[in-house]
Each structure stands twice: as structure tokens, then as C-alpha cells.
Design a protein around this motif. Structure first.
Motif, PDB file in Angstrom:
ATOM      1  N   SER A  85       0.827  -1.212   0.000  1.00 22.63           N
ATOM      2  CA  SER A  85       0.000   0.000   0.000  1.00 22.63           C
ATOM      3  C   SER A  85       0.857   1.255   0.000  1.00 22.63           C
ATOM      4  N   LEU A  86       1.805   1.293  -0.908  1.00 20.15           N
ATOM      5  CA  LEU A  86       2.766   2.395  -0.918  1.00 20.15           C
ATOM      6  C   LEU A  86       2.107   3.725  -1.221  1.00 20.15           C
ATOM      7  N   LYS A  87       2.648   4.769  -0.618  1.00 20.96           N
ATOM      8  CA  LYS A  87       2.152   6.129  -0.758  1.00 20.96           C
ATOM      9  C   LYS A  87       3.264   7.023  -1.297  1.00 20.96           C
ATOM     10  N   PRO A  88       2.906   8.130  -1.934  1.00 20.80           N
ATOM     11  CA  PRO A  88       3.948   9.041  -2.424  1.00 20.80           C
ATOM     12  C   PRO A  88       4.921   9.476  -1.315  1.00 20.80           C
ATOM     13  N   GLU A  89       4.443   9.593  -0.095  1.00 23.28           N
ATOM     14  CA  GLU A  89       5.320   9.997   0.999  1.00 23.28           C
ATOM     15  C   GLU A  89       6.310   8.913   1.415  1.00 23.28           C
ATOM     16  N   ASP A  90       6.186   7.724   0.842  1.00 22.61           N
ATOM     17  CA  ASP A  90       7.185   6.671   1.085  1.00 22.61           C
ATOM     18  C   ASP A  90       8.403   6.831   0.167  1.00 22.61           C
ATOM     19  N   THR A  91       8.332   7.778  -0.744  1.00 24.49           N
ATOM     20  CA  THR A  91       9.454   8.020  -1.643  1.00 24.49           C
ATOM     21  C   THR A  91      10.687   8.433  -0.853  1.00 24.49           C
ATOM     22  N   ALA A  92      11.772   7.697  -1.056  1.00 20.91           N
ATOM     23  CA  ALA A  92      13.006   7.938  -0.301  1.00 20.91           C
ATOM     24  C   ALA A  92      14.079   6.973  -0.790  1.00 20.91           C
ATOM     25  N   GLY A 115      24.597   0.135   4.053  1.00 16.17           N
ATOM     26  CA  GLY A 115      24.674  -0.023   2.625  1.00 16.17           C
ATOM     27  C   GLY A 115      24.616   1.334   1.935  1.00 16.17           C
ATOM     28  N   GLN A 116      24.662   1.296   0.611  1.00 18.33           N
ATOM     29  CA  GLN A 116      24.648   2.528  -0.180  1.00 18.33           C
ATOM     30  C   GLN A 116      23.241   3.037  -0.447  1.00 18.33           C
ATOM     31  N   GLY A 117      22.243   2.199  -0.234  1.00 17.27           N
ATOM     32  CA  GLY A 117      20.870   2.627  -0.410  1.00 17.27           C
ATOM     33  C   GLY A 117      20.290   2.233  -1.755  1.00 17.27           C
ATOM     34  N   THR A 118      18.960   2.161  -1.791  1.00 17.00           N
ATOM     35  CA  THR A 118      18.229   1.887  -3.027  1.00 17.00           C
ATOM     36  C   THR A 118      17.046   2.843  -3.105  1.00 17.00           C
ATOM     37  N   GLN A 119      16.835   3.408  -4.283  1.00 20.53           N
ATOM     38  CA  GLN A 119      15.818   4.450  -4.448  1.00 20.53           C
ATOM     39  C   GLN A 119      14.433   3.840  -4.651  1.00 20.53           C
ATOM     40  N   VAL A 120      13.500   4.309  -3.865  1.00 19.02           N
ATOM     41  CA  VAL A 120      12.091   3.958  -4.030  1.00 19.02           C
ATOM     42  C   VAL A 120      11.330   5.229  -4.363  1.00 19.02           C
ATOM     43  N   THR A 121      10.618   5.196  -5.467  1.00 16.24           N
ATOM     44  CA  THR A 121       9.818   6.347  -5.875  1.00 16.24           C
ATOM     45  C   THR A 121       8.383   5.895  -6.087  1.00 16.24           C
ATOM     46  N   VAL A 122       7.464   6.546  -5.384  1.00 23.88           N
ATOM     47  CA  VAL A 122       6.054   6.199  -5.473  1.00 23.88           C
ATOM     48  C   VAL A 122       5.331   7.345  -6.155  1.00 23.88           C
ATOM     49  N   SER A 123       4.730   7.070  -7.288  1.00 19.74           N
ATOM     50  CA  SER A 123       4.015   8.104  -8.033  1.00 19.74           C
ATOM     51  C   SER A 123       2.543   8.114  -7.662  1.00 19.74           C
ATOM     52  N   SER A 124       1.971   9.286  -7.717  1.00 23.45           N
ATOM     53  CA  SER A 124       0.551   9.429  -7.329  1.00 23.45           C
ATOM     54  C   SER A 124      -0.364   9.230  -8.533  1.00 23.45           C
TER      55      SER A 124
END
Length: 124
Positions: A85-92, A115-124
Motif C-alpha cells: 500500500s505504498l504512498k507518495p510519501e514513502d518516496t526515499a 549499505g549505499q541505499g536503493t531508491q524507491v519512488t512512489v508516483s501518485s
């Protein structure tokens, strides 16, 4: 010492799901408490979830515990974060972290390895 590599981040629509993975090097993975953090642009890194060395106990940010689940597979030296149930505010950028010892840390300074991180982008 342990090295961490995250994967699984991508662009997803709101309401969708993602499963992040973190692969750890070394033969003592089961001796580390593992955590996930995230950092949105212009914001501080924040706690998401942590899991005990055995995988039997978990701890979550209050606002995320209904949608996110942390798990680990000590035989494969991996830790996962299932996000629903991802939301745009989960983008990070999502970071995997490890700490020696049994305590389920909830702050950045609790963890020794990142770790170096992995990008998550949630579009509305």
C-alpha cells in the motif's frame, strides 16, 4: 565486519508493493541485528524497521507497522523489507544497516554498518 548491498528499489504507483532486499557479506550475519532506514530529499534519515538476530522479533516505526514487514534469511545472508500500500510519501532512499549485539536499535547511531541505499519512488 559486514558489507551490505541493497536492491529492489524502483518506481511504483501509489497502492503498489515492493520488496527490498539487502545482501550481507561475511560468515557471521546471524550475529547482527539488522535494520532498515529511509531518507527523503531534504529530510533526516529515519527509522523504518529492525529485526533480531534470529528473526524472531521485529520493531517498526509506528506509522509504518501496518504496511511494512521486515524479515531475514540467515542461511542466505539476506534481510528483506516488504512494503505494501505504498504512498507518495514513502518516496526515499532506503538503507540497510547492521549492528552488533542483540538490541533492536531505532536510531542511526545504533548501527555500525550501512549499505549505499536503493531508491524507491512512489508516483501518485
Amino acid at each position: 565486519q559486514v558489507q551490505l548491498v541493497e536492491s529492489g528499489g524502483e518506481l511504483v504507483q501509489a497502492g503498489g508493493s515492493l520488496r527490498l532486499s539487502c545482501a550481507a557479506s561475511g560468515r557471521t550475519f546471524s550475529s547482527y541485528t539488522m535494520g532498515w532506514f529511509r531518507q527523503a530529499p531534504g529530510k533526516e534519515r529515519e527509522f523504518v524497521a529492525a529485526i533480531s538476530r534470529s528473526g524472531g522479533s521485529g520493531n517498526y516505526a509506528d506509522s509504518l507497522k501496518e504496511r511494512f514487514t521486515i524479515s531475514r534469511d540467515n542461511a542466505k545472508n539476506t534481510v528483506h523489507l516488504q512494503m505494501n500500500s505504498l504512498k507518495p510519501e514513502d518516496t526515499a532512499v532506503y538503507f540497510c544497516a547492521a549492528r552488533e549485539g542483540w538490541r533492536l536499535g531505532r536510531v542511526v547511531d545504533d548501527y555500525n554498518y550501512w549499505g549505499q541505499g536503493t531508491q524507491v519512488t512512489v508516483s501518485s
